[in-house]
Design a protein around this motif. Structure first.
Motif, PDB file in Angstrom:
ATOM      1  N   GLY A 114       0.866  -1.199  -0.018  1.00 53.78           N
ATOM      2  CA  GLY A 114      -0.026   0.067  -0.122  1.00 53.78           C
ATOM      3  C   GLY A 114       0.826   1.190  -0.087  1.00 53.78           C
ATOM      4  N   GLY A 115       0.229   2.232   0.042  1.00 53.96           N
ATOM      5  CA  GLY A 115       0.857   3.493  -0.271  1.00 53.96           C
ATOM      6  C   GLY A 115       1.056   4.385  -1.636  1.00 53.96           C
ATOM      7  N   ILE A 116       2.225   4.851  -1.998  1.00 53.89           N
ATOM      8  CA  ILE A 116       2.089   5.542  -3.396  1.00 53.89           C
ATOM      9  C   ILE A 116       3.607   5.398  -3.741  1.00 53.89           C
ATOM     10  CG2 ILE A 116       0.259   6.988  -3.066  1.00 53.89           C
ATOM     11  CD1 ILE A 116       1.833   9.246  -2.221  1.00 53.89           C
ATOM     12  N   VAL A 117       4.727   4.666  -3.131  1.00 55.93           N
ATOM     13  CA  VAL A 117       6.009   4.439  -3.308  1.00 55.93           C
ATOM     14  C   VAL A 117       6.305   3.100  -3.420  1.00 55.93           C
ATOM     15  CG1 VAL A 117       6.615   6.877  -2.778  1.00 55.93           C
ATOM     16  CG2 VAL A 117       6.802   5.225  -1.242  1.00 55.93           C
ATOM     17  N   ALA A 118       7.388   2.974  -4.069  1.00 55.75           N
ATOM     18  CA  ALA A 118       8.314   1.498  -3.942  1.00 55.75           C
ATOM     19  C   ALA A 118       9.569   2.009  -3.627  1.00 55.75           C
ATOM     20  CB  ALA A 118       8.159   0.935  -5.545  1.00 55.75           C
ATOM     21  N   TRP A 119      10.052   0.937  -2.743  1.00 57.16           N
ATOM     22  CA  TRP A 119      11.593   1.074  -2.295  1.00 57.16           C
ATOM     23  C   TRP A 119      12.222  -0.114  -2.830  1.00 57.16           C
ATOM     24  CZ3 TRP A 119      14.462   4.567  -0.408  1.00 57.16           C
ATOM     25  CH2 TRP A 119      15.387   4.303   0.693  1.00 57.16           C
ATOM     26  N   VAL A 120      13.012   0.445  -4.078  1.00 58.56           N
ATOM     27  CA  VAL A 120      13.656  -0.463  -4.862  1.00 58.56           C
ATOM     28  C   VAL A 120      14.925  -0.673  -4.741  1.00 58.56           C
ATOM     29  CG1 VAL A 120      13.991  -1.066  -7.465  1.00 58.56           C
ATOM     30  CG2 VAL A 120      11.958   0.198  -6.743  1.00 58.56           C
ATOM     31  N   ASN A 121      15.457  -1.834  -4.546  1.00 61.84           N
ATOM     32  CA  ASN A 121      16.843  -2.390  -4.385  1.00 61.84           C
ATOM     33  C   ASN A 121      17.496  -2.265  -5.902  1.00 61.84           C
ATOM     34  OD1 ASN A 121      19.364  -3.493  -3.611  1.00 61.84           O
ATOM     35  ND2 ASN A 121      18.679  -5.387  -3.612  1.00 61.84           N
ATOM     36  N   LEU A 123      16.384   2.861  -4.246  1.00 61.38           N
ATOM     37  CA  LEU A 123      15.860   4.131  -4.673  1.00 61.38           C
ATOM     38  C   LEU A 123      14.513   4.025  -4.318  1.00 61.38           C
ATOM     39  CD1 LEU A 123      16.878   6.420  -6.641  1.00 61.38           C
ATOM     40  CD2 LEU A 123      16.102   4.991  -8.483  1.00 61.38           C
ATOM     41  N   ARG A 124      14.073   5.351  -4.008  1.00 62.27           N
ATOM     42  CA  ARG A 124      12.380   5.405  -3.904  1.00 62.27           C
ATOM     43  C   ARG A 124      11.672   5.904  -5.174  1.00 62.27           C
ATOM     44  NH1 ARG A 124       8.983   9.886  -0.456  1.00 62.27           N
ATOM     45  NH2 ARG A 124       9.298  10.892  -2.270  1.00 62.27           N
ATOM     46  N   VAL A 178      14.024  14.114 -11.885  1.00 61.85           N
ATOM     47  CA  VAL A 178      14.542  14.528 -10.773  1.00 61.85           C
ATOM     48  C   VAL A 178      13.907  13.543  -9.844  1.00 61.85           C
ATOM     49  CG1 VAL A 178      14.363  16.272  -8.905  1.00 61.85           C
ATOM     50  CG2 VAL A 178      14.374  16.862 -11.250  1.00 61.85           C
ATOM     51  N   ILE A 179      14.796  12.869  -8.937  1.00 59.49           N
ATOM     52  CA  ILE A 179      14.384  11.902  -8.122  1.00 59.49           C
ATOM     53  C   ILE A 179      15.335  11.825  -6.892  1.00 59.49           C
ATOM     54  CG2 ILE A 179      16.101  10.090  -9.150  1.00 59.49           C
ATOM     55  CD1 ILE A 179      13.285   7.946  -8.501  1.00 59.49           C
ATOM     56  N   GLY A 180      15.060  11.733  -5.663  1.00 61.55           N
ATOM     57  CA  GLY A 180      15.569  11.583  -4.543  1.00 61.55           C
ATOM     58  C   GLY A 180      16.558  10.262  -4.296  1.00 61.55           C
ATOM     59  N   ALA A 181      17.808  10.470  -4.159  1.00 58.86           N
ATOM     60  CA  ALA A 181      18.733   9.373  -3.859  1.00 58.86           C
ATOM     61  C   ALA A 181      18.229   8.534  -2.544  1.00 58.86           C
ATOM     62  CB  ALA A 181      20.164   9.670  -3.721  1.00 58.86           C
ATOM     63  N   GLY A 182      18.628   7.252  -2.406  1.00 56.82           N
ATOM     64  CA  GLY A 182      18.443   6.504  -1.176  1.00 56.82           C
ATOM     65  C   GLY A 182      18.711   7.056   0.062  1.00 56.82           C
ATOM     66  N   PRO A 183      19.908   7.609   0.236  1.00 57.65           N
ATOM     67  CA  PRO A 183      20.272   8.404   1.611  1.00 57.65           C
ATOM     68  C   PRO A 183      19.385   9.399   1.836  1.00 57.65           C
ATOM     69  CG  PRO A 183      22.207   7.910   0.239  1.00 57.65           C
ATOM     70  CD  PRO A 183      21.019   7.567  -0.711  1.00 57.65           C
ATOM     71  N   ARG A 184      18.424   9.804   0.980  1.00 58.44           N
ATOM     72  CA  ARG A 184      17.746  11.052   1.449  1.00 58.44           C
ATOM     73  C   ARG A 184      16.641  10.540   2.666  1.00 58.44           C
ATOM     74  NH1 ARG A 184      15.814  15.806   1.099  1.00 58.44           N
ATOM     75  NH2 ARG A 184      13.752  16.501   0.910  1.00 58.44           N
ATOM     76  N   PHE A 185      16.561   9.324   2.561  1.00 63.65           N
ATOM     77  CA  PHE A 185      15.448   8.696   3.279  1.00 63.65           C
ATOM     78  C   PHE A 185      16.145   7.962   4.688  1.00 63.65           C
ATOM     79  CE2 PHE A 185      14.222   8.997  -1.197  1.00 63.65           C
ATOM     80  CZ  PHE A 185      13.006   9.798  -0.690  1.00 63.65           C
TER      81      PHE A 185
END
Length: 470
Positions: free
Chosen positions: A386-393, A429-430, A412-419
């Motif tokens: 659920g939700g609106i994003v995928a946490w992709v390896n 990557l989100r 434009v996309i936030g890098a993983g370390p941002r989270f």
């Protein structure tokens, strides 16, 4: 002016070296940290000599990196005052494209037609409120009643005096944090988690205590217990339903364990419900988080209806709502009336709105998964509950490099370390899936092109799936 120490910047520079010149790799990483917001605009960067010592570089390398950042508009330097982070103002940077870039940095949905209709109805109701001052820290009674009724229907009896309407969920987090925290207090947070919550808690003086959440296992229960026992946190900020970014939902046993730990340590638990109701597999709606005196619930319509409606709320005990009202006047004088009236028009149809959003997001999730399997088979996109994003390896510790390369492809996309905290999550990557299919296609195309660029320049790929490694 904020100052970033050499040690603090060095902690953000995990795996920054590439195969090219060191000064360019260093400049690229600092530029990404500025673009991602991990180095706030106006922050003074460490002196060249100090940063060189912490990174084990020559001062010449750091000087060249700073010069590159000045030339592209990301640093402003004044003799005797150091260098401060900024964004290009004149369009000279290589990532300022002629066409507007596609923005995957925000987890959001396009608006609904119902918003315009509700706005028209709200305008018609507005004259009856014009005799008031408009300065109300609690929010319109009509909206608080509507939200209170929704909580009561979900099994959590609530009255309007237990609610405060805020300017979005972010404002609510800031307000709760400023009301309850003192400088140096500990605050438990999820890792990965919501970066704006990290910023709000830090701004209130908190020292953050991360607890792991993974797409495979959910919350680290042993880590939660240790975090509470060892630090006696003042606050714990959690997103137990469709956690951003992993999509996981906390089971009942873990919720009860969190409550027991919080009560024992005197911790206030902030429960973020901004993703509540966005289950994508037809699962039964979970009950609200068990509420005691030490549980505060935050909600908003930003993820479910539209981010442009800056309306959020806090559900808490009356005494805390009164304390927050006194704190609030130091930063704002209330929530705009017209936006509150718009949301009041929409709340009675909220379940129908959520049903439509779930169907829309389910299509987006499945479409994104299909495109990633086809174009980036090395990547692992977990099943998103659920939700609106995928946490992709992505399989290699190059998320920051990838995010920077994606900007050159118009994404434009936030890098993983941002989270996360301290530079972790370079293997992740989100990716949001709340936009139309054609935008998802463009986004995956850009990521595939950026991935080809990054891997062509020597990124080492692991031999096995390392989704749990950060």
């Amino acid at each position: 002016m904020n100052t970033l120490s050499a040690r603090a910047l060095a902690l953000l520079m995990v795996d920054w070296r590439g195969s090219g010149p060191a000064y360019l790799a260093l400049a690229d990483r600092i530029r990404l940290l500025i673009l991602d917001g991990r180095i706030p605009l106006g922050t003074r960067l460490p002196a060249e000599r100090e940063l060189a010592a912490h990174l084990g570089l020559s001062r010449t390398t750091v000087s060249a990196a700073y010069a590159e950042l000045r030339d592209t508009g990301y640093l402003a330097s004044v003799r005797g005052s150091g260098s401060t982070a900024r964004l290009p103002q004149d369009g000279t940077a290589d990532d300022l494209l002629v066409d507007a870039p596609l923005d995957f940095s925000k987890a959001s949905l396009p608006s609904l037609p119902a918003v315009a209709q509700a706005a028209q109805a709200a305008v018609e109701r507005l004259p009856s409120f014009l005799g008031d001052s408009g300065f109300d820290p609690f929010g319109l009674l009509v909206l608080r009643r509507a939200i209170a009724d929704r909580y009561t229907e979900r099994g959590l009896p609530t009255d309007p005096e237990q609610l405060m309407i805020t300017v979005g969920a972010q404002s609510a987090i800031h307000l709760v944090a400023r009301t309850l925290l003192s400088r140096g207090d500990r605050a438990v947070v999820e890792s990965p988690g919501y970066p704006h919550a990290f910023a709000a808690l830090k701004a209130a003086g908190a020292r953050l205590v991360p607890v792991a959440v993974t797409t495979d296992e959910g919350w680290d229960e042993a880590g939660l217990e240790q975090a509470f026992q060892r630090t006696s946190p003042t606050l714990a900020y959690l997103m137990p339903e469709f956690h951003n970014p992993t999509g996981r939902t906390m089971d009942d046993a873990t919720r009860q364990r969190v409550l027991a730990l919080a009560e024992r340590e005197g911790t206030t638990v902030i429960v973020d419900e901004t993703m509540t109701g966005l289950g994508l597999d037809g699962q039964t709606r979970v009950a609200p988080f068990p509420v005691t005196r030490n549980v505060v619930i935050i909600g908003s319509v930003g993820k479910s209806i539209w981010g442009g409606l800056r309306i959020g709320w806090v559900r808490a005990e009356r005494e805390l709502i009164q304390r927050m009202a006194r704190t609030r006047f130091a930063s704002d004088l209330g929530t705009p009336i017209l936006e509150q009236l718009v949301v009041a028009e929409l709340v009675p149809d909220y379940e129908q709105i959520l049903a439509g959003r779930r169907a829309y997001l389910r299509q987006g999730r499945d479409h994104l998964a299909k495109r990633i399997r086809a174009q980036l088979p090395q990547w692992r996109m977990p099943h998103v509950e659920g939700g609106i994003v995928a946490w992709v390896n992505i399989g290699a510790p190059v998320s920051s490099q990838l995010a920077l390369a994606a900007r050159n492809e118009g994404l434009v996309i936030g890098a993983g370390p941002r989270f996360g905290l301290d530079g972790v999550f370079e293997r992740f990557l989100r990716i949001p899936f709340g936009m139309p299919a054609d935008q998802l296609d463009r986004g995956v195309d850009a990521l595939a092109a950026a991935w080809a660029t990054v891997t062509r320049h020597g990124a080492r790929l692991p031999e096995a799936d390392l989704a749990h490694v950060v």
